[in-house]
Design an enzyme around this catalytic site. Sequence first.
Site, PDB file in Angstrom:
ATOM      1  CB  SER A 114      -0.849  -0.076   1.231  1.00 46.39           C
ATOM      2  OG  SER A 114      -1.479   1.299   1.416  1.00 46.39           O
ATOM      3  CE1 TYR A 142      -3.946  -2.064   5.360  1.00 47.35           C
ATOM      4  CE2 TYR A 142      -3.120   0.264   4.549  1.00 47.35           C
ATOM      5  CZ  TYR A 142      -3.541  -1.137   4.049  1.00 47.35           C
ATOM      6  OH  TYR A 142      -3.510  -1.592   2.702  1.00 47.35           O
ATOM      7  CE  LYS A 146      -1.598  -4.613   3.553  1.00 47.94           C
ATOM      8  NZ  LYS A 146      -1.650  -5.838   2.987  1.00 47.94           N
TER       9      LYS A 146
END
Length: 346
Positions: A114, A142, A146
């Site tokens: 991402s 988050y 990643k």
Amino acid sequence: MLVTGGAGYIGAHTAKALAEQGYRPVVFDSLRSGFLPAVRWGDFVHGDIRDGRALREAIAAHGIREAIHFASLIEVGRSVERPDLFWDVNVGGTACLLDALRDCGVNRLVFSSSAAVYGQPEGLAAADLLSETLPTVPTSPYGDTKLACERMIAAYCRAFGLSAVALRYFNAAGADPSGLIGEAHDPETHLIPLAIAAALGTGKPLTVFGQDFPTPDGSCLRDYIHVTDLAAAHVAALDVELPAGAFEAVNVGTGRGWSVLEAIEAVERALCRPVPRTLGARRAGDPPGLVADPSRARTLLGWSPVRSSLDQIVQDAARWHADQRYGRSVKVNLEGNKETISSLRG
Ligand code: UDP
């Protein structure tokens, strides 16, 4: 081809692209956020990526040779409230998958990463392009997970001879033109589906999260990439020749930023209806701009977008949302019920 998370939004579009290119996708999905009616191309295995035994069985039973790993938790806001879940599923799950791949001799992986790994790069204007060489400083749990997965995969590549490509997605949007699959999150938090639902009257009026950003119209700039172009990038990442041990991180975007207000105008054009909206406060963690430098995808993968004009994205998304999407009403939770799973497929 093992496709973890293949019942989800980007996973399902990629399974379709794989089948069209002659691959045999095997979707491995827990169905906690995926949709069974989205699994239309290839076989389906109901399982959790934290279950190493289930992964090894699926890999052996289906003669898996390569893998694409989508399965993960994705909501940035929730990751702030429940980092424990995100580290468990995203990082723990990836560790479990990597061990299973290594033990079963699968040595090619494409990973769903991402633009969140970049955070808010210092000294850049909102519309400046983000290249893969920038420092990675995520601003959410988050993004942290990643980035941690990328680093873990790179280490496995060096140590165990795997080769891998991490695709750093910008803003995935749109739907397959067939109308068979499209975006369906529960809860939905993304701009384009929320703006469409507001215009169609099936959702609440849209809240614009801030109009005081340092951008031309004050709303955030994002790089919207059509989900079918994103799916094609995965196929290109599988096809690229890489030596054993190689790890590559590649942006997947267009290089063009659109503001929130421009995206809303595109929805109004596509539906010939206004998008009812109110102005709200900034959403925590939203950077003013996230726009990809897509040049590495072009040179390394030979990939560039073909369907990612904002109007095309919004038209395809609007068609999907105006039709009865499989969405919440048919979302199924079939823990352990394999008979029902096979009878509902397709
Ligand atoms: N956005 C908004 N209202 C919404 C949802 C999103 O104004 O209800 C804005 C958000 O602040 C961001 C852009 O739309 O600038 C894209 O947000 P989205 O959640 O679709 O993707 P993200 O960029 O967070 O991955």
